[in-house]
Structure formats: structure tokens, C-alpha cells
Design an enzyme around this catalytic site. Structure first.
Site, PDB file in Angstrom:
ATOM      1  CG  LEU A 228      -1.930   1.156   1.269  1.00 57.41           C
ATOM      2  CD1 LEU A 228      -2.872   1.143   0.075  1.00 57.41           C
ATOM      3  CD2 LEU A 228      -2.721   1.129   2.571  1.00 57.41           C
TER       4      LEU A 228
ATOM      5  N   GLY B  54      17.570  17.677  13.309  1.00 58.67           N
ATOM      6  CA  GLY B  54      18.589  16.624  13.342  1.00 58.67           C
ATOM      7  C   GLY B  54      18.800  15.949  12.008  1.00 58.67           C
TER       8      GLY B  54
ATOM      9  CD  GLU C 183      19.578  12.281  13.189  1.00 59.54           C
ATOM     10  OE1 GLU C 183      18.700  11.430  12.939  1.00 59.54           O
ATOM     11  OE2 GLU C 183      19.422  13.181  14.029  1.00 59.54           O
TER      12      GLU C 183
ATOM     13  CG  HIS D  80       5.016  15.522   9.680  1.00 59.33           C
ATOM     14  ND1 HIS D  80       5.700  16.230  10.628  1.00 59.33           N
ATOM     15  CD2 HIS D  80       5.247  14.213   9.952  1.00 59.33           C
ATOM     16  CE1 HIS D  80       6.303  15.388  11.451  1.00 59.33           C
ATOM     17  NE2 HIS D  80       6.052  14.162  11.059  1.00 59.33           N
TER      18      HIS D  80
END
Length: 772
Positions: A26, A447, A499, A709
Site C-alpha cells: 500500500l 537533526g 544522520e 510533514h
């Protein structure tokens, strides 16, 4: 009905099932649609195939009644908003032009239109889209999705039970729409909403539904008399309808408490109750009101939120007690199985004996079916399963994996002084400003930087042996160099290494700590197409060697500006893992905190002046009942301070939180004693800044001005406007400028543009202040 006949009638069911498919089909289809590689028809076909596969799997396993309506392209609360016609005004044109694109616009936003706010689903790591309502909201029924999925299941010859978010929970989760008075209470819309629910229920009955499940988890929280009266009125109204299916009201995540007698008296046909963890109190509460005369009881006896095998003997004892308290007792998980991975049998890298301690959605379904069979036909019919279960439980209890004497001794020796900084914040702030020499309104990021396809490919190639460690690390060094150079170019003040070496902010650390298990296929939905693999806390925790020092010091060697050391805090390490159920969470948190304390100290020794210990889960793990919160907050804040308290006064400790309601944990945020906290604020229009100000929060804060987001790029004017709003609550000398969260899920083009605008906004507001 007698207890004997209630037992004989026992059947197995579930409230919901993982949506993504065995290989996250999905996710891939939806993201392909967003990128234009998958058509809408192809996406719909993939979704239908996954739904049918789930239902057949459940039915073949022995589940009598399969859930429908729980499947979602993004979020089931957003689906409810569509079902009720409560589309925000700014999205109506998009929804009318194309329902699917409009749906995703509400979830993700567009360049021109902001998405709905997103926050945590009760105390889980699942995120839902917050309904926006106001006094002018008009509800209209749109049953197409619910009726369509019901019809699909009926066509397969199955017994389906549609699952809907209940009307009271929907309104209690909602917020006033933008422009509506902040004190507007969506629950006042209940009488307007109930006829729409009645229409949906009538449509489902007409389409062939015998039962419909209405989820009311909000009723397990502390509720006012007015809210309880609203619940009574809602189900008195819906229960009185003659054109409805049978109604099953479901609650989960905690005990119903004062809401139990309200629902027990309502003219509905059944209740589904949680009997795991703190919700085991439902057992005594149910007996105290004399049971559910004339009603069906669905007993959530298998933990739907954790991955350990069920104690079948204990569960059967609880089920036996429940017999006689209802006209019919069925067996289920405590909540939707959405919150656990799909199949423990897919894990090939976990030692076989340990693997037998684990139960994911498929295994939990088998446990539910076994318990229903034992309840209906007697324990002799499941004797082999009971014997195997006892052996597996004993194996885990006696395993040396679960206990490390040195770790326990260190934890027992912790004192109150170990969890306190050596100097108060006022003195630390002076030392840090002198040491770091940052401008007013300093800029930073949270970060992570984008995890590109090239990075994911390099990680996969390393795992598969297609490249060696040296080749992989060269790729990581190159990525860090690019990230540092970009941040210096645009003028960020405090940098991060990005990161690139990290797969996930919890899993990365779990893989380096003793006592954790990592999965290969244990994907769980966090929001939309974002899936995570929560590690499993199986034993006592320690840190064999430094985890982040090497890459942080390498990044610092590339720049004269401070580079933050980045760690995940102890509460989040627990909240985003599957935790032990054989010892108190407070003890596990202390063990994790001590391991992280060693890492913080090593970072400082290596020359790191700014260390961020993220705790985005502090609020989400808050117990749903107020009476349980003080004890939780005491050990949670102690664990954070234990992690961070041994550093020098001039070492600046940051923390980060996102996508939760922070108002009721502001004191706990204060108690963390971090020097700087960054929080989500863009979608909520700086609400958290106002909450911090109202509390009198004395330290530095960075309420986010860029919603990461959403794929949209905030303009300089938009970021500056949010920053000015933040300054209304927090003085400039204590205000930071940063995004809402890490940038891992974003692409580089939007990241570059957004951060350039963020820095420009900070410079604009600095200039305004200088000019004034």
C-alpha cells in the site's frame, strides 16, 4: 443465557488489521500515485486486493466476523471526516474536483493550502488528522467507502462487521477550525451529527450489515458529567432507531470507569472492552454493575499493542470469570492489530527460541482463535496449544537474556543527585552564551536531513554484501560533508551532521544496545505512508561502546560552527519500542537512561558543545487517566535528567518534541531542565509557545516555523509571520528558529528551499528588531 451457553457461543473476532500488506504494497502504491507513476485505478486495485487478502487470511485462521471500514489510504479519522462531509472550507474545491487528490491534500497539504493538523492517537505512536469544526459546520452522510468495503466482504461469502469512529470520540478529538473562537466546543455539535450517523448506519444495514462497531476510545479518559451525558444521549438516540444494524460500542487502551454504566444502560446490543494492562480493571467494574444483561460482550483479552505471546491459561481464567456477565462472550485483541507488525514468522534473524516468545498480528489472531475455541469447547480441545504456551512462557522467564546483574546493580545505585545538573539554568545560560556566541534568534534544524534513495541503496548494499564497510562509510562521509557545506552556505547557526548513517531514530540505537532485538519485517504504521520498525526490548540494557561519537566528531571537524550531538531519549526509546511486560517501565527507563548517559558524557569529552536528546514521545506515553500521570511523569523526567545531568554547565542540552498536545505536560517539560526545547508549532499556529508562556517556562524554546510533514515549502513571509507570533509569547533572547521536526522524510529540493526561507525569515525578524 447461562454461562454455559455464553461459552458455547464464543467466537473470535478482531477490531482491525495491519493495512500495508506483507511487503508494504500500500505504501508503495500510494507514493507511486503521488509521483505520477501509479494511476488512481491501479491504486484502488492494489487497495482492494490487500483488503480481500486480509479478510481471507482472518477467515481462514478461524475469525468468524471480519472488520471492514478499518482499511485506509492515510488515516481512519480522516476517513470519518469524509464520511461526515466535514471537509474544511479550504479543501472543498480540491475534494469536489477530485476526491482522491482532495483527500491527500487534507492529509499532506499543497503548496497553497495547509493540511489538517496531525497528532497522536491517544497514547500510541499512530498519528491521526485532527477534525476542524465550528458552529457553521454542516454534516452530510457519505457512506460510499463503508458500504463499498462491506459489499466487497459480503461478495467473498464472509461475515463482515463495519468499524466506524464513534460520534462522541470524533467530536472529542476535533478542534475549532481556523478563525473559530478557541473556546468553541465541538461536542456542542452532537445533536447535528447524530442524524448523519443514523443515515450511515441505515445505509450499512440496507447493504447487509448485521453488526456495526462504533469505536469510542475517548470514553476511557477522564470525562466530565456533561461529556458522559452526551455519550448517553448519543446512544439513546442511535439505539432507538429502527432502521439500524446491531450496535457494538468498542473501547480500548484503558478501563471505561464511569463511562461503563452509561454504555451498559444504553439501548445498544453489545460492548467491546479491553481486559489488558490497566484496563484489566474493567473486569471488576463490570461485575460491580451486574454485568451486561441482554448484551453481547467482546473481550479484548490479547494485547493488541505489544508483541509478547499471550498467557493463554491466565486469559482463559479471565474469560471464565466473564461468563455469566453477558448474554454472549466473544474473544478479541484489546484494540486494532494496526499497532503491531504483521507476522513474526517472517523474522529469520531472531534466534528461534526467542522468536517463540513473540506474537505479531497473525500470531495474535491465532491466539484469539485458540482462546475462543477453548472457551466454547473446553480446554481439552486446545491442550497441545496450552502446553506449548506454558513451555514458551517458562523459557522466557528463565532466560539469562532477560537479566544482567551488573546493569541491575548500577540502576539500584542511582541517587537523586545523579539526576540533577551541577548548576541552575540561569548560571548555565550565561556560560553557554559566552561559549557558543550565537546571534539572537539562532537558527538550527532538528537533526535528520533527507534520507535519499542513494543512502537507502547504500545501506541495502552493505547489508547484502554488495559493498564493503569501507565503501559504505565513504558514502556516509561524503553525505555528511554535503550536509555541513549546505548548512554553512545558507547560514544556519547550529549545525547537524544529518544522520545519514541512521535507519531510524530508535532502531539505530537499539541495534547497538544490549537487551534489544531488531526486526527485519516488523513494520508498523506511524502516519500515512510512514512506517517504522519498532525494536523489541527483551532484556536488561547496556551500551557496549560509543554509538554516535565518531560521526559527530567527524562533522565537527568540517566546520567552526557548533554541531549538535543527536540522541534519542530514554522515554522515546521505550515508547517507540515494544517494551518488556515482565518489569515496571520505570526500571527499564532507568536502564536505558544510564546507557545514554555514557554516550552523552563521551560526546562532551570529544568536544561536542551542544547535545540534543529527543523526547517526542514524552506526551504520547502520558497515561490516559489523570490519576496515573504523576507516577509516570516522575520516572520519565528523572530518566531524561539522568541521561543529561553529568555534563558541564557550558554544554548546552537540547530536547525535541513533536505532534502531540503539550498543554497538560508543560510542567513536565519544565522538569526536564533542558536548556533548549524545540517543539511542533507550525500546524497549530504557535499554540505551544502560548502554553509555554502561560506556564512561565524560564528556558529557551524553538517552536517550529516549518511543517515538515507536508511537501509544501513555506515562504519567507509565512515563516516570519510564525516567528513574530512566537515572539509574542517568548522573548527574543530565549527564542530559537527551527523546523517542526527532522527532515528525514522530505526531498532535497523542498528541504533546500524551506531552510533557505527559514534562515531568511530569521534575518528579516532580526533586522526588524534592530530597526525598532
Amino acid at each position: 443465557m447461562t454461562a454455559k451457553s455464553a461459552a458455547a457461543a464464543a467466537r473470535a473476532t478482531v477490531y482491525g488489521y495491519p493495512r500495508q500488506g506483507p511487503n508494504r504494497e500500500l505504501k508503495k502504491a500510494i507514493e507511486g500515485y503521488w509521483k505520477g507513476r501509479v494511476t488512481a485505478d491501479a491504486l484502488h486495485r492494489t487497495a482492494a486486493e490487500l483488503r480481500r487478502a486480509n479478510w481471507r487470511e482472518l477467515a481462514d485462521a478461524g475469525v468468524h466476523e471480519v472488520p471492514t471500514g478499518d482499511f485506509s489510504y492515510y488515516d481512519h479519522v480522516l476517513d470519518t471526516t469524509v464520511m461526515l462531509g466535514a471537509v474544511p472550507a479550504r479543501h472543498r474545491a480540491a475534494v469536489e474536483a477530485d476526491a482522491l487528490d482532495g483527500y491527500f491534500a487534507m492529509a499532506r497539504g499543497t503548496q497553497d493550502v495547509a493540511p489538517l493538523e496531525m497528532t497522536k492517537w491517544f497514547d500510541t505512536n499512530y498519528h491521526y488528522l485532527v477534525p476542524e469544526l465550528g458552529p457553521d459546520t454542516v454534516f452530510t452522510a457519505d457512506s460510499a467507502k463503508q458500504v463499498g468495503e462491506l459489499t466487497e466482504a459480503l461478495a467473498l461469502g464472509l461475515t463482515p462487521r463495519p468499524v466506524l469512529v464513534g460520534p462522541v470520540t470524533y467530536l472529542l478529538l476535533a478542534k475549532p477550525a481556523p478563525g473559530v473562537a478557541a473556546d468553541f466546543e465541538p461536542l456542542t455539535l452532537l445533536d447535528r451529527l447524530l442524524p448523519v450517523y443514523a443515515d450511515v448506519l441505515a445505509d450499512l444495514r440496507a447493504a447487509g450489515a448485521e453488526w456495526v462497531q462504533l469505536d469510542e476510545p475517548a470514553l476511557v479518559q477522564d470525562r466530565t458529567p456533561a461529556e458522559l451525558n452526551a455519550a448517553a444521549r448519543a446512544y439513546r438516540d442511535l439505539g432507538a432507531r429502527t432502521d439500524r444494524p446491531k450496535l457494538l460500542i468498542a473501547s480500548y487502551f484503558d478501563r471505561l470507569g464511569e463511562a461503563l454504566p452509561v454504555l451498559a444502560k444504553a439501548p445498544v446490543d453489545g460492548l467491546a472492552l479491553d481486559f489488558t494492562g490497566p484496563a484489566v480493571a474493567n473486569l471488576d467494574d463490570l461485575a460491580a454493575i451486574g454485568g451486561l444483561s441482554g448484551k453481547r460482550l467482546v473481550a479484548g483479552i490479547v494485547d493488541g499493542r505489544n508483541v509478547w505471546i499471550n498467557d493463554l491459561g491466565r486469559s482463559l481464567s479471565t474469560l471464565a470469570t466473564l461468563l455469566g456477565l453477558a448474554d454472549r462472550v466473544d474473544v478479541a485483541a484489546s484494540c486494532s492489530l494496526l499497532h503491531v507488525p504483521l507476522d513474526a514468522g517472517a523474522e529469520r534473524d531472531i534466534e528461534p527460541q526467542i522468536a517463540r516468545w513473540l506474537a505479531f498480528a497473525r500470531q495474535k489472531t491465532a491466539e484469539i482463535v485458540t482462546l475462543a475455541r477453548g472457551l466454547a469447547h473446553g480446554t481439552d480441545t486446545i491442550a497441545a496449544q496450552l502446553a506449548a504456551n506454558r513451555a514458551d512462557l517458562a523459557s522466557r522467564a528463565g532466560s539469562p537474556i532477560t537479566r544482567a546483574p551488573a546493569v541491575r546493580a548500577r540502576s539500584a545505585a542511582v541517587t537523586d543527585a545523579d539526576a540533577r545538573r551541577s548548576r541552575p539554568y540561569a548560571e548555565r545560560a550565561v556560560a553557554q552564551r559566552a561559549h557558543l556566541r550565537l546571534p539572537v534568534l539562532p537558527t538550527t534544524t532538528i537533526g535528520s536531513f533527507p534520507q535519499t534513495a542513494e543512502l537507502r541503496t547504500a545501506r541495502a548494499d552493505l547489508t547484502a554484501g554488495r559493498i564493503d564497510t569501507a565503501g559504505y562509510e565513504e558514502r556516509i562521509r561524503a553525505e555528511i560533508g554535503e550536509v555541513i557545506a549546505f548548512q554553512e552556505k545558507i547560514g544556519l547557526d547550529v549545525l547537524v551532521h544529518g544522520e545519514p548513517e541512521r535507519n531510524d531514530m530508535v532502531q539505530y540505537f537499539a541495534e547497538q544496545l544490549t537487551g534489544y532485538l531488531a526486526t527485519q519485517h516488523g513494520w508498523v504504521q506511524s502516519y500515512g505512508t510512514r512506517y517504522v520498525r519498532p525494536p523489541i526490548l527483551a532484556g536488561d540494557i547496556s551500551r557496549p561502546e560509543p554509538m554516535t561519537v565518531r560521526w559527530t566528531t567527524y562533522a565537527q571537524s568540517l566546520t567552526a560552527r557548533p554541531v549538535k550531538g543527536m540522541l534519542t531519549g530514554p522515554v522515546t526509546m521505550l515508547a517507540w519500542s515494544f517494551v518488556r511486560d515482565d518489569q515496571p517501565l520505570a526500571e527499564t527507563a532507568r536502564q536505558v537512561a544510564l546507557a545514554l548517559r555514557d554516550e552523552v558524557n563521551d560526546l562532551e569529552t570529544a568536544g561536542t558543545s551542544v547535545i540534543q536528546v529527543d523526547e517526542p514521545a514524552l506526551r504520547e506515553t502520558l497515561p490516559l487517566r489523570a490519576a496515573d500521570r504523576p507516577a509516570y511523569l516522575a520516572w520519565a523526567t528523572e530518566a531524561f535528567r539522568l541521561t543529561t545531568s553529568a555534563v558541564r554547565p557550558d554544554t548546552q542540552i537540547h530536547t525535541h518534541m513533536c505532534y502531540a498536545e503539550f498543554g497538560d505536560v508543560v510542567q513536565a517539560i519544565d522538569d526536564l531542565d533542558a536548556d533548549v526545547i524545540s517543539l511542533e508549532a507550525a500546524r497549530s499556529h504557535m499554540q505551544v509557545a502560548r502554553e509555554l508562556a502561560a506556564h512561565g517556562y524560564p528556558r529557551e524554546a524553538g517552536p517550529g516555523v516549518y511543517d515538515i510533514h507536508s511537501p509544501r515549502v513555506p515562504s519567507v513571509a509565512e515563516a516570519a509571520a510564525l516567528l513574530r507570533k512566537g515572539l509574542e509569547a517568548i522573548p527574543a533572547e530565549r527564542l530559537w528558529v527551527n523546523p517542526d521536526c527532522g527532515l528525514k522524510t522530505r526531498g532535497w529540493p523542498e528541504t533546500r528551499a524551506s531552510l533557505e526561507n527559514l534562515v531568511a525569515a530569521a534575518r528579516t525578524v532580526r533586522a526588524e528588531r534592530a530597526g525598532s
